[in-house]
Design a protein around this motif. Structure first.
Motif, PDB file in Angstrom:
ATOM      1  N   LEU A 177       0.823  -1.212   0.000  1.00  0.00           N
ATOM      2  CA  LEU A 177       0.000   0.000   0.000  1.00  0.00           C
ATOM      3  C   LEU A 177       0.854   1.258   0.000  1.00  0.00           C
ATOM      4  O   LEU A 177       0.548   2.234  -0.697  1.00  0.00           O
ATOM      5  CB  LEU A 177      -0.933  -0.002   1.204  1.00  0.00           C
ATOM      6  CG  LEU A 177      -2.181  -0.887   1.106  1.00  0.00           C
ATOM      7  CD1 LEU A 177      -2.894  -0.960   2.442  1.00  0.00           C
ATOM      8  CD2 LEU A 177      -3.133  -0.346   0.030  1.00  0.00           C
ATOM      9  N   ALA A 178       1.927   1.248   0.783  1.00  0.00           N
ATOM     10  CA  ALA A 178       2.803   2.419   0.843  1.00  0.00           C
ATOM     11  C   ALA A 178       3.415   2.691  -0.540  1.00  0.00           C
ATOM     12  O   ALA A 178       3.478   3.849  -0.993  1.00  0.00           O
ATOM     13  CB  ALA A 178       3.900   2.202   1.883  1.00  0.00           C
ATOM     14  N   ASN A 179       3.835   1.645  -1.230  1.00  0.00           N
ATOM     15  CA  ASN A 179       4.417   1.803  -2.566  1.00  0.00           C
ATOM     16  C   ASN A 179       3.370   2.300  -3.560  1.00  0.00           C
ATOM     17  O   ASN A 179       3.633   3.198  -4.361  1.00  0.00           O
ATOM     18  CB  ASN A 179       4.997   0.461  -3.030  1.00  0.00           C
ATOM     19  CG  ASN A 179       5.758   0.585  -4.339  1.00  0.00           C
ATOM     20  OD1 ASN A 179       6.175   1.671  -4.744  1.00  0.00           O
ATOM     21  ND2 ASN A 179       5.926  -0.538  -5.023  1.00  0.00           N
ATOM     22  N   VAL A 180       2.173   1.725  -3.502  1.00  0.00           N
ATOM     23  CA  VAL A 180       1.107   2.127  -4.414  1.00  0.00           C
ATOM     24  C   VAL A 180       0.745   3.593  -4.208  1.00  0.00           C
ATOM     25  O   VAL A 180       0.585   4.355  -5.179  1.00  0.00           O
ATOM     26  CB  VAL A 180      -0.132   1.229  -4.223  1.00  0.00           C
ATOM     27  CG1 VAL A 180      -1.331   1.769  -5.010  1.00  0.00           C
ATOM     28  CG2 VAL A 180       0.172  -0.200  -4.667  1.00  0.00           C
ATOM     29  N   ARG A 181       0.623   4.017  -2.949  1.00  0.00           N
ATOM     30  CA  ARG A 181       0.242   5.407  -2.667  1.00  0.00           C
ATOM     31  C   ARG A 181       1.327   6.391  -3.107  1.00  0.00           C
ATOM     32  O   ARG A 181       1.026   7.461  -3.651  1.00  0.00           O
ATOM     33  CB  ARG A 181      -0.056   5.555  -1.179  1.00  0.00           C
ATOM     34  CG  ARG A 181      -1.362   4.884  -0.756  1.00  0.00           C
ATOM     35  CD  ARG A 181      -1.473   4.709   0.739  1.00  0.00           C
ATOM     36  NE  ARG A 181      -2.745   4.080   1.102  1.00  0.00           N
ATOM     37  CZ  ARG A 181      -2.970   3.449   2.253  1.00  0.00           C
ATOM     38  NH1 ARG A 181      -1.996   3.378   3.172  1.00  0.00           N
ATOM     39  NH2 ARG A 181      -4.141   2.896   2.498  1.00  0.00           N
ATOM     40  N   LYS A 182       2.584   6.046  -2.885  1.00  0.00           N
ATOM     41  CA  LYS A 182       3.674   6.919  -3.324  1.00  0.00           C
ATOM     42  C   LYS A 182       3.724   7.004  -4.855  1.00  0.00           C
ATOM     43  O   LYS A 182       3.946   8.079  -5.418  1.00  0.00           O
ATOM     44  CB  LYS A 182       5.007   6.399  -2.780  1.00  0.00           C
ATOM     45  CG  LYS A 182       5.209   6.635  -1.290  1.00  0.00           C
ATOM     46  CD  LYS A 182       6.513   6.040  -0.808  1.00  0.00           C
ATOM     47  CE  LYS A 182       7.704   6.739  -1.425  1.00  0.00           C
ATOM     48  NZ  LYS A 182       8.999   6.221  -0.883  1.00  0.00           N
ATOM     49  N   THR A 183       3.485   5.872  -5.494  1.00  0.00           N
ATOM     50  CA  THR A 183       3.497   5.866  -6.957  1.00  0.00           C
ATOM     51  C   THR A 183       2.338   6.679  -7.513  1.00  0.00           C
ATOM     52  O   THR A 183       2.490   7.412  -8.502  1.00  0.00           O
ATOM     53  CB  THR A 183       3.428   4.413  -7.483  1.00  0.00           C
ATOM     54  OG1 THR A 183       4.492   3.651  -6.909  1.00  0.00           O
ATOM     55  CG2 THR A 183       3.537   4.381  -8.995  1.00  0.00           C
ATOM     56  N   ARG A 184       1.170   6.571  -6.885  1.00  0.00           N
ATOM     57  CA  ARG A 184       0.022   7.352  -7.342  1.00  0.00           C
ATOM     58  C   ARG A 184       0.296   8.847  -7.223  1.00  0.00           C
ATOM     59  O   ARG A 184      -0.035   9.630  -8.124  1.00  0.00           O
ATOM     60  CB  ARG A 184      -1.232   6.999  -6.548  1.00  0.00           C
ATOM     61  CG  ARG A 184      -2.503   7.651  -7.136  1.00  0.00           C
ATOM     62  CD  ARG A 184      -3.624   7.750  -6.117  1.00  0.00           C
ATOM     63  NE  ARG A 184      -4.855   8.215  -6.738  1.00  0.00           N
ATOM     64  CZ  ARG A 184      -5.124   9.494  -7.049  1.00  0.00           C
ATOM     65  NH1 ARG A 184      -4.206  10.436  -6.804  1.00  0.00           N
ATOM     66  NH2 ARG A 184      -6.275   9.824  -7.612  1.00  0.00           N
ATOM     67  N   LYS A 185       0.884   9.264  -6.105  1.00  0.00           N
ATOM     68  CA  LYS A 185       1.204  10.672  -5.918  1.00  0.00           C
ATOM     69  C   LYS A 185       2.166  11.150  -6.993  1.00  0.00           C
ATOM     70  O   LYS A 185       2.017  12.258  -7.536  1.00  0.00           O
ATOM     71  CB  LYS A 185       1.809  10.879  -4.527  1.00  0.00           C
ATOM     72  CG  LYS A 185       2.108  12.336  -4.201  1.00  0.00           C
ATOM     73  CD  LYS A 185       2.663  12.493  -2.782  1.00  0.00           C
ATOM     74  CE  LYS A 185       2.967  13.948  -2.480  1.00  0.00           C
ATOM     75  NZ  LYS A 185       3.545  14.104  -1.106  1.00  0.00           N
ATOM     76  N   LEU A 186       3.150  10.309  -7.322  1.00  0.00           N
ATOM     77  CA  LEU A 186       4.109  10.654  -8.372  1.00  0.00           C
ATOM     78  C   LEU A 186       3.405  10.815  -9.713  1.00  0.00           C
ATOM     79  O   LEU A 186       3.581  11.821 -10.409  1.00  0.00           O
ATOM     80  CB  LEU A 186       5.176   9.558  -8.463  1.00  0.00           C
ATOM     81  CG  LEU A 186       6.107   9.611  -9.689  1.00  0.00           C
ATOM     82  CD1 LEU A 186       6.968  10.861  -9.641  1.00  0.00           C
ATOM     83  CD2 LEU A 186       6.966   8.351  -9.744  1.00  0.00           C
ATOM     84  N   VAL A 187       2.588   9.829 -10.080  1.00  0.00           N
ATOM     85  CA  VAL A 187       1.926   9.834 -11.389  1.00  0.00           C
ATOM     86  C   VAL A 187       0.972  11.021 -11.507  1.00  0.00           C
ATOM     87  O   VAL A 187       0.966  11.740 -12.518  1.00  0.00           O
ATOM     88  CB  VAL A 187       1.170   8.510 -11.613  1.00  0.00           C
ATOM     89  CG1 VAL A 187       0.270   8.601 -12.849  1.00  0.00           C
ATOM     90  CG2 VAL A 187       2.156   7.366 -11.760  1.00  0.00           C
ATOM     91  N   ALA A 188       0.171  11.251 -10.480  1.00  0.00           N
ATOM     92  CA  ALA A 188      -0.817  12.338 -10.530  1.00  0.00           C
ATOM     93  C   ALA A 188      -0.147  13.702 -10.641  1.00  0.00           C
ATOM     94  O   ALA A 188      -0.748  14.653 -11.162  1.00  0.00           O
ATOM     95  CB  ALA A 188      -1.712  12.285  -9.296  1.00  0.00           C
ATOM     96  N   GLY A 189       1.094  13.810 -10.170  1.00  0.00           N
ATOM     97  CA  GLY A 189       1.795  15.088 -10.199  1.00  0.00           C
ATOM     98  C   GLY A 189       2.566  15.353 -11.479  1.00  0.00           C
ATOM     99  O   GLY A 189       3.109  16.455 -11.660  1.00  0.00           O
ATOM    100  N   LEU A 190       2.624  14.383 -12.376  1.00  0.00           N
ATOM    101  CA  LEU A 190       3.365  14.570 -13.624  1.00  0.00           C
ATOM    102  C   LEU A 190       2.597  15.474 -14.579  1.00  0.00           C
ATOM    103  O   LEU A 190       1.366  15.424 -14.645  1.00  0.00           O
ATOM    104  CB  LEU A 190       3.630  13.224 -14.304  1.00  0.00           C
ATOM    105  CG  LEU A 190       4.578  12.269 -13.575  1.00  0.00           C
ATOM    106  CD1 LEU A 190       4.613  10.919 -14.272  1.00  0.00           C
ATOM    107  CD2 LEU A 190       5.989  12.865 -13.492  1.00  0.00           C
TER     108      LEU A 190
END
Length: 471
Positions: free
Chosen positions: A245-258
């Motif tokens: 979950l921690a990895n998924v949430r960090k990845t989502r934040k990265l993707v949404a901010g691109l």
């Protein structure tokens, strides 16, 4: 149901050994193995499945009772059960999407994965081919991708997500490398070692590059061919779902901010900088509106759509408009504008009419060309023919013949040699385009169509035709 039901097996559904998709008329039916059926029943009982279904983020799906399966007995015997999905109006692929479309599909995939993990389920894969755009929004269609999360499991689809979502997005956002050629050159996306070579040493300091690209490439080089039972080792080490979950949430934040600003776009500002007078523009809009309205067309292609001005006019009368242009940022602007306006029946696609999406993949059947997926009732070809003939060197007769092979109705605009746009195209070229004349176009059209209506714009340099197939 009877054994005489006509059906076809979807040629792109072979990769999942736990299911297969059948096309029966306008119905989409999926056979499931015993394990996949059990996972679906578990999924259907979760609150997140109900929530995402109500929000139309999951394709509408129901389990078919045995007596309602529209397949022959020998096909029914292959599977433990069957689902029926709502049909997607037009199938599109990631190598036809814009940056924003791929990013939105990635965010949806991560949102579903997070919700699934919290319900002790997961997604076994993470490919954009699991997502389609329906009513202007991404919808997840591969329901059997959900399976039970086993204790000690990792995010099984992480590498696939990186190669098919994250790496193309990072390359577009940070390096300005268009996603479409990368996605079309390799059906499985941008490989981790390829991505590592494309990012330089300085790029490692950009968000996401060090952990997802550089570090993953090093681990892949070192452990890619290991004989160790990594899954067992992770389970014994206490690897739990909170880490996923921690990895998924960090990845989502990265993707949404691109983000991507469209550097290098030639046509992204076409609406603001076209060379029409206001009166000519109004005449053109009126001609297009009347032609689409009177044509009765349900599916319209707008090729060379730029930012979609005439696509939006066509959408007032057609059920579905496919708005295509070679300029990535022009299509990206169209996607953003349609999204803000809530326009649901326009599908923006990055498409080069002279190098269109081919039949591709295993046996050249896994992915199909656009005409197979969505044959148009009418094509808008506005201010495009000079680019096709002069820039792409396609003979005028051949271009018209291709249009006739695709559609029975055509609205086409001819831009004469006296127009500034044509003069610009010819300025630094040897003029070998003897076929580029209005009378030659009308002769070519007459071989395939009856010209129902013609309008000359006030400039005297542009002419529009509405054509209907002869006979």
């Amino acid at each position: 149901m009877g054994d005489d039901m006509k059906h076809a097996i979807d040629a792109g559904s072979f990769r999942d050994r736990d299911g297969r998709i059948y096309i029966v008329g306008n119905r989409i039916v999926r056979g499931l193995s015993e394990a996949a059926l059990a996972d679906y029943r578990k999924l259907a009982a979760t609150k997140f499945f109900e929530r995402f279904s109500k929000e139309s983020k999951l394709v509408a799906t129901r389990e078919l009772p045995a007596g309602e399966v529209p397949l022959p007995a020998h096909e029914q015997s292959l599977w433990a059960g069957f689902l029926e999905h709502d049909r997607v109006p037009v199938i599109s692929y990631a190598y036809e999407w814009t940056f924003g479309m791929l990013r939105d599909a990635a965010v949806l995939t991560l949102d579903l994965l997070e919700a699934a993990i919290q319900a002790d389920m997961t997604l076994k894969d993470a490919t954009p081919y699991n997502v389609q755009f329906v009513a202007g929004k991404p919808v997840f269609i591969d329901i059997p991708s959900f399976e039970t999360l086993q204790p000690g499991s990792t995010w099984a689809g992480y590498r696939q997500f990186c190669e098919m979502f994250l790496f193309p997005l990072l390359l577009q956002a940070y390096k300005g490398v268009d996603i479409q050629p990368m996605m079309r050159s390799r059906i499985d996306g941008v490989g981790v070692q390829t991505a590592a070579r494309l990012f330089g040493a300085r790029d490692r300091f950009r968000k996401g590059v060090f952990a997802h690209v550089w570090l993953q490439s090093k681990l892949d080089s070192r452990y890619g061919a290991t004989r160790k039972d990594v899954k067992s080792e992770l389970k014994s080490a206490g690897f739990g779902k909170e880490l996923i979950l921690a990895n998924v949430r960090k990845t989502r934040k990265l993707v949404a901010g691109l983000s991507w600003g469209g550097e290098g776009s030639e046509w992204g500002g076409y609406e603001e900088f076209h060379n029409y007078s206001e009166s000519d523009h109004a005449l053109k809009e009126q001609f297009v509106e009347e032609s689409v309205r009177d044509s009765g067309a349900q599916t319209v292609w707008d090729i060379g759509a730029n930012t979609g001005q005439f696509s939006r006019i066509a959408a007032r009368h057609a059920d579905q408009v496919l708005a295509m242009d070679i300029d990535h940022f022009a299509v990206e602007r169209m996607y953003r504008k349609n999204k803000e306006a809530g326009l649901e029946n326009i599908l923006p696609l990055v498409q080069n009419v002279c190098d269109p999406s081919p039949n591709w993949g295993w046996r050249n059947r896994e992915r199909s060309d656009l005409a197979t997926r969505a044959k148009p009732d009418l094509v808008l070809c506005l201010a495009l023919i000079h680019h096709v003939v002069i820039t792409a060197n396609v003979p005028l007769d051949e271009f018209v013949a291709w249009l006739a092979s695709v559609t029975d109705q055509l609205v086409i605009e001819f831009v004469s040699r006296d127009d500034d746009k044509v003069k610009t195209l010819l300025r630094n070229k040897e003029d070998k385009y003897d076929d580029y004349h209005r009378d030659r176009l009308e002769s070519a059209l007459a071989e395939h169509y009856d010209i129902r209506k013609t309008r000359a714009l006030e400039s005297g340099n542009r002419f529009i035709y509405w054509c209907v197939a002869s006979g």
